[in-house]
Design a protein around this motif. Structure first.
Motif, short mmCIF file in Angstrom:
data_model
loop_
_atom_site.label_atom_id
_atom_site.label_comp_id
_atom_site.label_asym_id
_atom_site.label_seq_id
_atom_site.Cartn_x
_atom_site.Cartn_y
_atom_site.Cartn_z
N GLY A 260 26.19 -2.66 38.74
CA GLY A 260 25.03 -1.51 38.47
C GLY A 260 25.55 -0.25 38.01
O GLY A 260 26.45 0.24 38.41
N GLY A 261 24.90 0.35 36.88
CA GLY A 261 24.96 1.48 36.39
C GLY A 261 26.13 1.52 35.26
O GLY A 261 26.49 2.44 34.63
N MET A 262 27.01 0.39 35.19
CA MET A 262 28.26 0.44 34.43
C MET A 262 27.88 0.12 33.05
O MET A 262 26.63 -0.35 32.76
CB MET A 262 29.14 -0.48 34.61
CG MET A 262 29.62 -0.48 36.41
SD MET A 262 30.71 1.05 36.61
CE MET A 262 32.01 0.60 35.92
N MET A 263 28.68 0.31 32.03
CA MET A 263 28.39 0.09 30.74
C MET A 263 29.10 -1.32 30.35
O MET A 263 29.93 -1.67 30.93
CB MET A 263 29.05 1.09 29.74
CG MET A 263 28.62 2.53 29.91
SD MET A 263 27.21 2.92 29.54
CE MET A 263 27.00 2.67 27.47
N GLU A 264 28.38 -1.90 29.40
CA GLU A 264 28.66 -3.45 29.19
C GLU A 264 28.91 -3.86 27.65
O GLU A 264 28.08 -2.95 27.12
CB GLU A 264 27.82 -4.35 29.86
CG GLU A 264 26.42 -4.48 29.40
CD GLU A 264 25.82 -5.61 29.94
OE1 GLU A 264 26.50 -6.57 30.76
OE2 GLU A 264 24.56 -5.64 29.65
N VAL A 265 29.41 -4.64 27.09
CA VAL A 265 29.17 -5.08 26.04
C VAL A 265 27.81 -6.13 26.20
O VAL A 265 27.91 -7.05 27.10
CB VAL A 265 30.27 -6.27 25.25
CG1 VAL A 265 29.98 -6.88 24.12
CG2 VAL A 265 31.55 -5.23 25.03
N PRO A 266 26.78 -5.97 25.34
CA PRO A 266 25.54 -6.70 25.74
C PRO A 266 25.87 -8.12 25.75
O PRO A 266 26.76 -8.89 24.99
CB PRO A 266 24.85 -6.42 24.46
CG PRO A 266 25.18 -5.13 24.12
CD PRO A 266 26.72 -5.17 24.03
N SER A 267 25.25 -8.95 26.68
CA SER A 267 25.38 -10.29 26.94
C SER A 267 24.09 -11.02 27.17
O SER A 267 23.34 -10.28 27.47
CB SER A 267 26.58 -10.75 27.77
OG SER A 267 26.07 -10.47 29.19
N THR A 268 24.36 -12.28 27.07
CA THR A 268 23.06 -13.12 27.59
C THR A 268 23.05 -12.94 29.48
O THR A 268 24.09 -12.56 29.79
CB THR A 268 23.03 -14.64 27.22
OG1 THR A 268 24.51 -14.97 28.05
CG2 THR A 268 23.19 -14.73 25.85
N PRO A 269 22.20 -13.37 30.11
CA PRO A 269 22.22 -13.57 31.37
C PRO A 269 23.35 -14.59 31.75
O PRO A 269 23.73 -15.47 30.97
CB PRO A 269 20.80 -14.20 31.91
CG PRO A 269 20.05 -13.64 30.84
CD PRO A 269 20.83 -13.86 29.42
N TRP A 270 23.94 -14.61 32.94
CA TRP A 270 24.73 -15.26 33.52
C TRP A 270 24.54 -16.53 34.32
O TRP A 270 23.78 -16.17 35.14
CB TRP A 270 26.04 -14.63 34.16
CG TRP A 270 26.54 -13.37 33.42
CD1 TRP A 270 26.69 -13.25 32.03
CD2 TRP A 270 27.00 -12.23 33.97
NE1 TRP A 270 27.17 -12.05 31.79
CE2 TRP A 270 27.49 -11.44 32.80
CE3 TRP A 270 27.53 -11.88 35.27
CZ2 TRP A 270 28.06 -10.15 33.00
CZ3 TRP A 270 28.36 -10.61 35.43
CH2 TRP A 270 28.47 -9.73 34.43
N ARG A 271 24.39 -17.49 33.89
CA ARG A 271 23.80 -18.85 34.45
C ARG A 271 24.79 -19.99 34.54
O ARG A 271 25.95 -20.23 34.20
CB ARG A 271 22.76 -19.06 33.85
CG ARG A 271 22.86 -19.77 32.47
CD ARG A 271 21.46 -20.01 31.66
NE ARG A 271 21.87 -21.14 30.45
CZ ARG A 271 21.13 -21.35 29.67
NH1 ARG A 271 19.75 -20.76 29.52
NH2 ARG A 271 21.06 -21.95 28.40
N THR A 272 24.56 -21.04 35.49
CA THR A 272 25.33 -21.99 35.55
C THR A 272 25.02 -23.05 34.76
O THR A 272 26.23 -23.78 34.23
CB THR A 272 24.81 -22.62 36.97
OG1 THR A 272 23.42 -23.31 36.72
CG2 THR A 272 25.03 -21.88 38.27
N GLU A 273 24.03 -23.10 33.64
CA GLU A 273 23.95 -24.03 32.46
C GLU A 273 24.80 -23.46 31.46
O GLU A 273 24.63 -22.34 31.10
CB GLU A 273 22.72 -24.38 32.29
CG GLU A 273 21.61 -24.98 33.47
CD GLU A 273 21.15 -23.90 34.36
OE1 GLU A 273 21.37 -22.54 34.00
OE2 GLU A 273 20.74 -24.30 35.18
N PRO A 274 25.44 -24.42 30.45
CA PRO A 274 25.98 -23.90 29.22
C PRO A 274 24.83 -23.12 28.37
O PRO A 274 23.72 -23.31 28.44
CB PRO A 274 26.47 -25.09 28.75
CG PRO A 274 26.72 -26.22 29.64
CD PRO A 274 25.55 -25.81 30.78
N TRP A 275 25.24 -22.39 27.33
CA TRP A 275 24.53 -21.51 26.40
C TRP A 275 24.44 -22.36 25.09
O TRP A 275 25.86 -21.92 24.56
CB TRP A 275 24.90 -20.27 26.67
CG TRP A 275 24.25 -19.13 27.49
CD1 TRP A 275 24.66 -18.82 28.80
CD2 TRP A 275 22.97 -18.79 27.68
NE1 TRP A 275 24.13 -18.26 29.44
CE2 TRP A 275 23.00 -18.29 28.87
CE3 TRP A 275 21.82 -18.76 26.69
CZ2 TRP A 275 21.58 -17.18 29.08
CZ3 TRP A 275 20.72 -17.90 27.28
CH2 TRP A 275 20.56 -17.38 28.51
#
Length: 361
Positions: A260-275
């Motif tokens: 929380g509150g950290m900077m990130e490279v934008p990404s999709t949500p993290w989930r168990t199913e492949p994208w």
């Protein structure tokens, strides 16, 4: 306390007086401990080793030597100083707790365990550590080292985590009314330097004659742990977007939740199913961009799951203004990027996007 407990605590304190570790947050013998230093060190030491924490602690106290200094700091600065320690909610809670203590407690820590536990980010262990070490309360902080020492001393055959409540009760019963802070630190030192997880140095232990696990010849069998579980795998896709002037798109994660509150490279949500790529690109931070999948994957292990991120990259001219913030790579060091995002940066920089590519399908 029973006579046996009295004798055990006396032996341990005598050992501590001879063998105590010199640590930057530990007050010299006869000097009262600084609650602020105790608090910072104990929070940093959660899930981290003394060797790893020492330079962080020294830098943190050099930058914010008093509680009031930390309360006045910007959260981004605190998160940046925390990089590499992980579990970033601890840094956010430190900042929130400092501000609350200054605003509502005249910049002072309460001495009682229950009052300490009411503060942001201070749980049972940290409250007991501060109460014992900084205020001389008869409290028993129980960390991994203490769990191991007590489980071996009594050869407790109940597996963790069920055994924890009993271990806490036994540690409390051993804690003397006199020098409880030294006793707590002695237990920690004993577990860290003598009663190690592997190849404990039993002959050097002040409790070796009383230790039930040593008497059984199987000290390493304790504490009893449940069968290991396999961490679930989560998947995501990160978007490495480079502007024409070389700046890269970053964004801030929500204040609550993981990182929380950290900077990130934008990404999709993290989930168990492949994208599927098309589904992932529908969530890209900027529309109308041609994305190039980069070779390799970013793998990172969190406490409760393992994450794998694929990375797609593109160049863009003038993107939407509200997509995030644009930071030049040379300025990344000033950003609060968690370890997993530093891995994304390394992967992307190892395979830079040199121009616009045909849209990936």
């Amino acid at each position: 306390m029973t006579p046996d407990a009295t004798a055990l605590s006396a032996r341990l304190l005598a050992w501590y007086d001879r063998e105590r570790r010199e640590l930057p947050w530990r007050a010299p013998p006869g000097v009262a401990a600084d609650p602020y230093a105790v608090w910072i060190s104990e929070v940093m030491l959660q899930q981290t080793t003394v060797a790893a924490v020492t330079p962080y602690f020294q830098a943190f106290l050099a930058r914010w030597p008093r509680l009031q200094d930390l309360a006045a700091a910007d959260l981004d600065e605190v998160l940046h100083a925390w990089q590499g320690l992980g579990y970033y909610s601890r840094a956010r809670n430190l900042h929130a707790c400092a501000r609350l203590l200054v605003a509502e407690h005249e910049g002072r820590f309460p001495a009682a365990e229950d009052d300490l536990r009411a503060l942001p980010g201070i749980g049972a262990y940290t409250a007991a550590a501060i109460a014992a070490i900084a205020f001389g309360q008869q409290a028993a902080p129980v960390d991994g080292n203490v769990i191991r020492v007590i489980a071996r001393l009594y050869a407790l055959d109940e597996p963790l985590p069920r055994a924890r409540q009993r271990i806490e009760s036994l540690a409390k019963a051993l804690t003397p009314a006199r020098r409880p802070g030294d006793f707590a630190q002695a237990l920690m030192d004993l577990g860290a330097t003598v009663c190690a997880p592997r190849q404990p140095r039993c002959p050097a232990c002040p409790w070796h004659q009383a230790c039930a696990a040593r008497a059984q010849g199987q000290a390493e069998a304790f504490p009893v742990r449940p069968p290991a579980t396999i961490k679930p795998l989560r998947l995501g896709v990160a978007f490495w977007l480079v502007r024409s002037d070389g700046a890269v798109l970053l964004r801030r994660r929500p204040e609550r939740g993981l990182l929380g509150g950290m900077m990130e490279v934008p990404s999709t949500p993290w989930r168990t199913e492949p994208w599927p790529l098309a589904e992932a690109l529908a969530l890209a931070p900027v529309a109308g961009v041609s994305w190039q999948p980069l070779p390799g994957l970013v793998s990172h292990t969190f406490t409760h799951f393992t994450l794998e991120l694929a990375v797609v990259a593109a160049r863009v001219g003038v993107p939407a203004a509200d997509a995030g913030v644009w930071i030049r790579p040379r300025d990344f060091a000033a950003q609060a990027l968690p370890s997993v995002m530093k891995k994304v940066v390394r992967l992307a920089q190892a395979a830079p996007v040199t121009g616009r590519k045909r849209p990936a399908r």
